[in-house]
Structures are given as C-alpha cells and as structure tokens.
Design a protein around this motif. Structure first.
Motif, PDB file in Angstrom:
ATOM      1  N   SER A 316      11.865   4.496  -1.730  1.00 46.72           N
ATOM      2  CA  SER A 316      11.492   3.236  -1.083  1.00 46.72           C
ATOM      3  C   SER A 316      10.341   2.578  -1.835  1.00 46.72           C
ATOM      4  O   SER A 316       9.230   3.101  -1.854  1.00 46.72           O
ATOM      5  CB  SER A 316      11.099   3.496   0.373  1.00 46.72           C
ATOM      6  OG  SER A 316      12.178   4.062   1.098  1.00 46.72           O
ATOM      7  N   ILE A 317      10.639   1.447  -2.456  1.00 47.68           N
ATOM      8  CA  ILE A 317       9.614   0.651  -3.150  1.00 47.68           C
ATOM      9  C   ILE A 317       9.828  -0.787  -2.707  1.00 47.68           C
ATOM     10  O   ILE A 317      10.752  -1.454  -3.168  1.00 47.68           O
ATOM     11  CB  ILE A 317       9.727   0.780  -4.685  1.00 47.68           C
ATOM     12  CG1 ILE A 317       9.647   2.247  -5.117  1.00 47.68           C
ATOM     13  CG2 ILE A 317       8.637  -0.034  -5.370  1.00 47.68           C
ATOM     14  CD1 ILE A 317       9.793   2.468  -6.621  1.00 47.68           C
ATOM     15  N   ASP A 318       8.979  -1.280  -1.818  1.00 48.46           N
ATOM     16  CA  ASP A 318       9.231  -2.560  -1.171  1.00 48.46           C
ATOM     17  C   ASP A 318       8.692  -3.751  -1.937  1.00 48.46           C
ATOM     18  O   ASP A 318       8.840  -4.894  -1.490  1.00 48.46           O
ATOM     19  CB  ASP A 318       8.666  -2.549   0.257  1.00 48.46           C
ATOM     20  CG  ASP A 318       9.377  -1.513   1.120  1.00 48.46           C
ATOM     21  OD1 ASP A 318      10.606  -1.370   0.972  1.00 48.46           O
ATOM     22  OD2 ASP A 318       8.706  -0.840   1.907  1.00 48.46           O
ATOM     23  N   SER A 319       8.090  -3.496  -3.062  1.00 43.34           N
ATOM     24  CA  SER A 319       7.709  -4.561  -3.987  1.00 43.34           C
ATOM     25  C   SER A 319       7.290  -3.912  -5.290  1.00 43.34           C
ATOM     26  O   SER A 319       6.728  -2.813  -5.290  1.00 43.34           O
ATOM     27  CB  SER A 319       6.558  -5.411  -3.434  1.00 43.34           C
ATOM     28  OG  SER A 319       6.162  -6.386  -4.389  1.00 43.34           O
ATOM     29  N   PHE A 320       7.574  -4.588  -6.408  1.00 43.77           N
ATOM     30  CA  PHE A 320       7.087  -4.122  -7.698  1.00 43.77           C
ATOM     31  C   PHE A 320       5.744  -4.760  -8.035  1.00 43.77           C
ATOM     32  O   PHE A 320       5.198  -4.531  -9.112  1.00 43.77           O
ATOM     33  CB  PHE A 320       8.115  -4.404  -8.789  1.00 43.77           C
ATOM     34  CG  PHE A 320       9.417  -3.674  -8.568  1.00 43.77           C
ATOM     35  CD1 PHE A 320       9.450  -2.290  -8.509  1.00 43.77           C
ATOM     36  CD2 PHE A 320      10.602  -4.367  -8.388  1.00 43.77           C
ATOM     37  CE1 PHE A 320      10.637  -1.605  -8.292  1.00 43.77           C
ATOM     38  CE2 PHE A 320      11.802  -3.696  -8.176  1.00 43.77           C
ATOM     39  CZ  PHE A 320      11.820  -2.314  -8.121  1.00 43.77           C
ATOM     40  N   PHE A 325       3.066  -4.020  -2.595  1.00 40.43           N
ATOM     41  CA  PHE A 325       3.556  -2.678  -2.305  1.00 40.43           C
ATOM     42  C   PHE A 325       2.553  -1.904  -1.470  1.00 40.43           C
ATOM     43  O   PHE A 325       2.896  -1.279  -0.459  1.00 40.43           O
ATOM     44  CB  PHE A 325       3.847  -1.926  -3.602  1.00 40.43           C
ATOM     45  CG  PHE A 325       4.134  -0.460  -3.407  1.00 40.43           C
ATOM     46  CD1 PHE A 325       5.410  -0.023  -3.108  1.00 40.43           C
ATOM     47  CD2 PHE A 325       3.112   0.488  -3.505  1.00 40.43           C
ATOM     48  CE1 PHE A 325       5.677   1.325  -2.904  1.00 40.43           C
ATOM     49  CE2 PHE A 325       3.364   1.832  -3.303  1.00 40.43           C
ATOM     50  CZ  PHE A 325       4.657   2.253  -3.005  1.00 40.43           C
ATOM     51  N   GLU A 326       1.296  -1.924  -1.863  1.00 35.93           N
ATOM     52  CA  GLU A 326       0.283  -1.126  -1.164  1.00 35.93           C
ATOM     53  C   GLU A 326      -0.094  -1.717   0.186  1.00 35.93           C
ATOM     54  O   GLU A 326      -0.642  -1.018   1.038  1.00 35.93           O
ATOM     55  CB  GLU A 326      -0.939  -0.955  -2.073  1.00 35.93           C
ATOM     56  CG  GLU A 326      -0.630  -0.059  -3.255  1.00 35.93           C
ATOM     57  CD  GLU A 326      -1.718  -0.002  -4.316  1.00 35.93           C
ATOM     58  OE1 GLU A 326      -2.849  -0.465  -4.019  1.00 35.93           O
ATOM     59  OE2 GLU A 326      -1.454   0.494  -5.432  1.00 35.93           O
ATOM     60  N   GLN A 327       0.243  -2.980   0.411  1.00 36.54           N
ATOM     61  CA  GLN A 327       0.082  -3.574   1.736  1.00 36.54           C
ATOM     62  C   GLN A 327       1.179  -3.071   2.676  1.00 36.54           C
ATOM     63  O   GLN A 327       0.906  -2.678   3.811  1.00 36.54           O
ATOM     64  CB  GLN A 327       0.150  -5.098   1.647  1.00 36.54           C
ATOM     65  CG  GLN A 327       0.226  -5.796   3.005  1.00 36.54           C
ATOM     66  CD  GLN A 327       0.668  -7.244   2.878  1.00 36.54           C
ATOM     67  OE1 GLN A 327       0.509  -7.871   1.842  1.00 36.54           O
ATOM     68  NE2 GLN A 327       1.263  -7.767   3.939  1.00 36.54           N
ATOM     69  N   PHE A 334       0.927   2.379  -5.974  1.00 36.13           N
ATOM     70  CA  PHE A 334       2.091   1.940  -6.723  1.00 36.13           C
ATOM     71  C   PHE A 334       2.249   2.702  -8.032  1.00 36.13           C
ATOM     72  O   PHE A 334       3.354   3.136  -8.380  1.00 36.13           O
ATOM     73  CB  PHE A 334       2.014   0.434  -6.999  1.00 36.13           C
ATOM     74  CG  PHE A 334       3.158  -0.052  -7.840  1.00 36.13           C
ATOM     75  CD1 PHE A 334       4.391  -0.319  -7.267  1.00 36.13           C
ATOM     76  CD2 PHE A 334       3.012  -0.224  -9.216  1.00 36.13           C
ATOM     77  CE1 PHE A 334       5.463  -0.745  -8.048  1.00 36.13           C
ATOM     78  CE2 PHE A 334       4.074  -0.654  -9.998  1.00 36.13           C
ATOM     79  CZ  PHE A 334       5.302  -0.916  -9.414  1.00 36.13           C
ATOM     80  N   ASP A 335       1.171   2.856  -8.780  1.00 37.52           N
ATOM     81  CA  ASP A 335       1.274   3.495 -10.092  1.00 37.52           C
ATOM     82  C   ASP A 335       1.847   4.908  -9.980  1.00 37.52           C
ATOM     83  O   ASP A 335       2.660   5.328 -10.821  1.00 37.52           O
ATOM     84  CB  ASP A 335      -0.094   3.534 -10.775  1.00 37.52           C
ATOM     85  CG  ASP A 335      -0.555   2.156 -11.228  1.00 37.52           C
ATOM     86  OD1 ASP A 335       0.298   1.238 -11.280  1.00 37.52           O
ATOM     87  OD2 ASP A 335      -1.747   2.000 -11.518  1.00 37.52           O
TER      88      ASP A 335
END
Length: 622
Positions: A316-320, A325-327, A334-335
C-alpha cells in the motif's frame, strides 16, 4: 451462462469471524448475509453447512432473482460470473487452443532474437511452431505460436493440458522457462479435481475442501493511518478465537490460493512462522498473497518469498509524493517503504511473481493523480487504484462540504492521467501491461461527473453551535454529517471556536417525506464516535435547521496502534464477535466518559444527544 464457481471454491474470513463466498457478496452495493461465523462454528461446519449448501443450490439452478448473486458486480461489469480457478499459467482460449502469458524474464531473452523458440511437452519438442492461431484452435496437435508476450498452444493429442498434469517449457538457446501447470500428484491437485467435478455437476453437498481462502487474521498494525477502517476493531480488541487461524493453516495443503491479510501481516507471529516454515513441496500449486504497508519487508524477507510456487502481493503506497504519503500513512516513512518495495519489484516475473502497488484515491491525493500515474509508468509499477467512496466522509470522492473548492483541478488531473496511460499503452510500457488503470480512471471520471451533478444545486442547512466549555477544542476531528437513505450527502468539519456549521445538501435528495439524519461525531475517522443522531423530515423541499449546545467533553486516550498489538495472537481480554454491532457497544463502554452526558430528548430523536439539539424556525441559505 456459466455459473459462478466461488461457492465451490472460496471462503473469505473477516476479523469478526464472518464468512462470505466472495468480495462481491456484501460489497459494491450488495448486502449478502454471512454464510457463517468462525466464532461460533468451525470452518468445516460452515463450508459444509446449510448456508453454503443453499447458495450452491441457488447458483446451480440459476435462481438468482432477488439474490445477492443476481446483483453481482462481476457479472454486471463483464457479463460473466467468475469461472473455476486453476493454479496454472494458461487458460482455455477456444477450440484446442490454450493461451499463456510468457514470463517477463523470458520475453526479455527472446526480444529481437532471430533463432527459433521451442515448446517442450514433458521434455519433448513439439513440431508445430509459428502456426496460425486459427489452425491451433481448429486442428491443434501440438501447434503453437509465440506472439507479443503470449503463447498460443495445443497439446500433442489435443487433451486438456490443465487437467493432464503435463509439463510445458519454452526453450531458446540455453534458456528454458516453465509454463506453470498443475502439479497433478499433489494433495491440492486432487482436491481441486474433485471440486471441479462437483462444480460441473452442480452438487450442493460436496466432499472437496475449499481451494481458495482469504483471511483477515488481525487488525494489529505498526503505523497510525488516521483513516484506517480497522481503527475501531483495533482499539476494541476484536480477535479470532485461538483455534481459527490454526484451522485455516491446516487447510493450506488443499489450497491453490491463500491470501493472508492484517493489519500489517508482517507484524503477525503466525504469518512470519508460516513463511519461515513453508517448503515448495508442501503445496506446489499454491499462490500466496498478502497486502502489506511495506515497512517490514527486509532483504531477508524478500529472499524467503522465493520458495513459494507463485506470489501475488501488494504494498500500500497511497502517493509517490513523500509528504502526501506520510500524511495518509502516518508513522510510515516513504523512503523506507519505497526502498523495500523496489526489492520486491526487482524479483518481479509475471505471471509467477507479481508485486503491485495498491493506492487509494481520495481527496488528499486526487490532485496528484497524474503525477502518481507518471511515476508508476516510469518505474514499471502495476498500480491498482481504489476510489474512496464509503469511509471516511472527509476523504470520500462522492460527498463534499464545498464541491467547487474541494474538486479544483480534479478534471485536469484525470484527463492528464488518462493521456499518460493511453500513450503508455501505445508504447507497450510494462507498468500498464501489468495493471491497466484505464478502467479505474474512467470510474473516477464517472464519480466526479455524478458528484458535479449532485452538487450543482444545494440547500445550505445552518447548524448553530453553542460551546461554553470549549468542547470542540478537546475533540480530535469533530464533524457534522448529513445522511439520506443511509448515505452521507453532506458534512461540515468543526473547529475550536466555531459558532455555526454549514451543511450544503444536494437539493435533488431533499424531497418531501424524506428523512435526513444528522450525526455529530467527535472523530470523523472513528465510525463509532457518534455523540448525537437526530432524524428530521424534509418539508417542502427544505430541512429545518438545528442548533447544538455542547456539554463538557472528556476525551479518552488514544495510544499508538502498536500499543494495541498482540502480534496476531488471541488474548484473554480479546473479543470474539458474533454480531458486528457488538463492536460499537464495546467501543462505547471503553470510552464511556466521552458519552456520559444525559440526552435531552425532543421529537424525532433516535439516539442520545450531546446537550441540546432542537429544531429551529426555517432558516435556509440556497
């Protein structure tokens, strides 16, 4: 019309113990009742029980009018029901022809090659290479064709290769690759053949074990996504009985597909032990799948997955975009997640080893849609998009507090994303070959168009707020939500010092005799945090406005998710649910101080009220 095979093959087991035959049964606008509950019955009692038998009878006799299967999304969208699932890398195309996706690693080997690609059947080369596809279908007899990443082939004697157990390999120069078929001399293969016979015969009482199981075994998680739908079951310690997960694992030798969900599965002791202990010979036909947040997939864990015959897993990655992502994925970096996913991606070899990204599409990341599509295309990522349309209301794509403001730039983002996908498909980019997002982009465009129509004309309901004890400042995410026919149609987020809230309700839903329910929740991310619910009848196309006088509010403690974790194990203080409504009762007892005020009842009330909620004179802004 080919009948659906799920009643003869599949069990989906929720954390509440509820068992359903498929994801369409009680989702996507469907309301099928559970076929059993593992907190009161064993897996065998459910699989061979009355509810499953009645389902098989309905499906076999095609008596689906008014039945959940008659409203199947798969059938509505494709015109066919899900067919019988075999753990092979090819499927019957037509006539004597079978169609297989060639592993990507082999496609790279033969790209631009001048030599002949051979097809071996049980080690013997078939002679009918480069055959016309129509000849393969009509004549067969070992004819085959390698074309655009696909193998069109027939067996040497036109027998069904799916059930025969024959081994097929493609060979070029010194490179060979198996075209995975059924390992026939295994427990799972024998069980599958029995299941297929019973499915074809339409039997309601069967002897075959389930061949596909999807299990949600825990809500334990190591990060703190605010919009996670499992937040309530986590804090209320909803768990399986101690015997449930072992009984599922006992079925693994019979399965051809096993999907294990969390929470975060890598936080589950039994999940990690299963991966550590599994050997390919235990079940050579198994496809193992899971969905992970990606924080714990170390290089060593990636190496362990190589022993599974087939893997189909999602991260699950909801933004690149790292900040977004961290929000959304609070507590994850993310990293780290991206680095872990790239290790998985390096081992990608469809159709045997498939790793994709699952990305929710919500208000927070919708403006970045095209950027996320571009990133996926550039990095060869299969991207599964899932629009948020049920929960939480503040992230849903079908309900708004201020439509024009909240959807600014969305149409451009969808158009740009679609252009990127179409161009990538024309170039044959791996990302869109792995997962084609075009259909979901069309659905996003449809959702936006439907919402634009809904909110083209609204009626503003004014909710006056009196907050003498500064209760709003002590609530986490206070929100007012308007429901019509059980669906959220408007909401207003509340902030410390607010004196009124404006609910912009689409006029098309404000018809006479309709009831509008107004809920006051102290945390919009927790569905059980309802402090007040009042129902009001629409009169002359408008809704009487309301006022709230807030009493003192005592917030309960919300530790980080990891503090609730029992690592997938049952604990003495866990709750084994037999009715989902029990969860809300437990929640309210757990946070009793938040609900301690006595309701002051007025006409039309259905539940308790915070302080005073009353109908005022008509005061409508249009």
């Amino acid at each position: 019309m080919k009948r659906c095979a799920y009643p003869w093959q599949q069990m989906i087991i929720d954390l509440t113990g509820e068992v359903v035959p498929c994801c369409y049964w009680s989702g996507y606008g469907n309301f099928g009742k559970p076929l059993g509950n593992t907190n009161s019955s064993s897996l065998d009692e459910i699989w061979h029980g009355q509810a499953y038998r009645e389902l098989r009878e309905k499906v076999a006799s095609d008596q689906l009018e008014g039945h959940p299967c008659g409203n199947c999304l798969a059938y509505r969208s494709t015109g066919t029901f899900p067919g019988f699932s075999w753990p092979v890398e090819y499927a019957h195309e037509s006539g004597f022809c079978y169609l297989a996706q060639i592993p990507e690693s082999f496609v790279k080997v033969i790209a631009g090659a001048d030599g002949e690609v051979k097809l071996l059947e049980d080690g013997e080369a078939l002679s009918g290479s480069n055959a016309l596809h129509e000849d393969i279908r009509k004549i067969g007899r070992g004819r085959f064709s390698v074309w655009k990443g696909w193998l069109y082939f027939s067996s040497s004697d036109n027998a069904d290769p799916i059930e025969s157990g024959r081994r097929y390999q493609l060979a070029y120069d010194q490179t060979r690759v198996a075209i995975g078929g059924l390992v026939a001399d295994s427990v799972s293969a024998q069980n599958l053949k029995t299941a297929h016979q019973e499915y074809e015969a339409g039997k309601t009482e069967i002897v075959a074990e389930p061949s596909m199981i999807s299990l949600i075994s825990t809500a334990d998680c190591n990060i703190d996504c605010p919009g996670c739908s499992q937040n309530v079951v986590r804090v209320t310690k909803v768990q399986h009985r101690p015997e449930t997960v072992p009984s599922v694992l006992a079925k693994v030798p019979y399965l051809t597909q096993f999907i294990w969900h969390g929470g975060e599965p890598y936080l589950i002791k039994k999940f990690r032990s299963f991966i550590d202990g599994f050997e390919t010979a235990d079940n050579p036909n198994l496809t193992f799948g899971f969905t992970s947040n990606g924080t714990m997939i170390t290089p060593e864990e990636v190496r362990k997955l190589a022993k599974f015959p087939r893997i189909n897993a999602s991260v699950s990655i909801d933004s690149f975009n790292p900040a977004t992502f961290e929000q959304i994925r609070a507590g994850a970096k993310f990293d780290r997640v991206w680095s872990n996913f790239k290790r998985l991606l390096d081992t990608y070899d469809s159709p045997r080893r498939v790793y994709s990204v699952g990305m929710i599409v919500c208000k927070s990341n919708m403006p970045e849609l095209a950027d996320n599509i571009k990133f996926a295309i550039e990095h060869d990522i299969g991207l599964n998009l899932s629009p948020v349309v049920i929960y939480p209301v503040t992230e849903q794509l079908n309900v708004f507090s201020d439509f024009s403001k909240q959807t600014k730039g969305w149409q451009r983002a969808i158009i740009k994303a679609m252009d990127l996908v179409i161009a990538a498909k024309q170039r044959g980019v791996p990302a869109v070959a792995r997962v084609d997002p075009e259909g979901m982009l069309v659905e996003l465009e449809r959702l936006l168009a439907a919402a634009r129509d809904d909110y083209s004309a609204t009626t503003t309901v004014v909710c006056e707020i009196e907050d003498p004890y500064d209760s709003l400042g002590k609530m986490r995410r206070p929100t007012l939500i308007a429901y019509i026919n059980g669906e959220a149609k408007a909401y207003a987020e509340l902030f410390p010092g607010a004196r009124e809230a404006l609910l912009r309700v689409p006029r098309k839903y404000l018809q006479d005799e309709k009831m509008v329910r107004l809920d006051f929740v102290h945390d919009v991310m927790e569905p059980a945090s309802n402090l007040s619910s009042g129902s009001f009848k629409v009169q002359n196309g408008t809704l009487l406005n309301v006022s709230y006088r807030l009493p003192p509010f005592t917030p309960g403690q919300r530790p980080r998710n990891i503090n609730w974790a029992n690592y997938g194990d049952a604990t003495p203080d866990g709750h084994h649910i037999k009715d989902p409504l029990e969860i809300f009762e437990i929640y309210r007892k757990l946070y009793a101080p938040e609900f301690s005020e006595t309701a002051i009842s007025t006409a039309g009330y259905q539940r308790r009220s915070i302080g005073l909620m009353k109908q005022l004179s008509r005061y409508v802004r249009s």
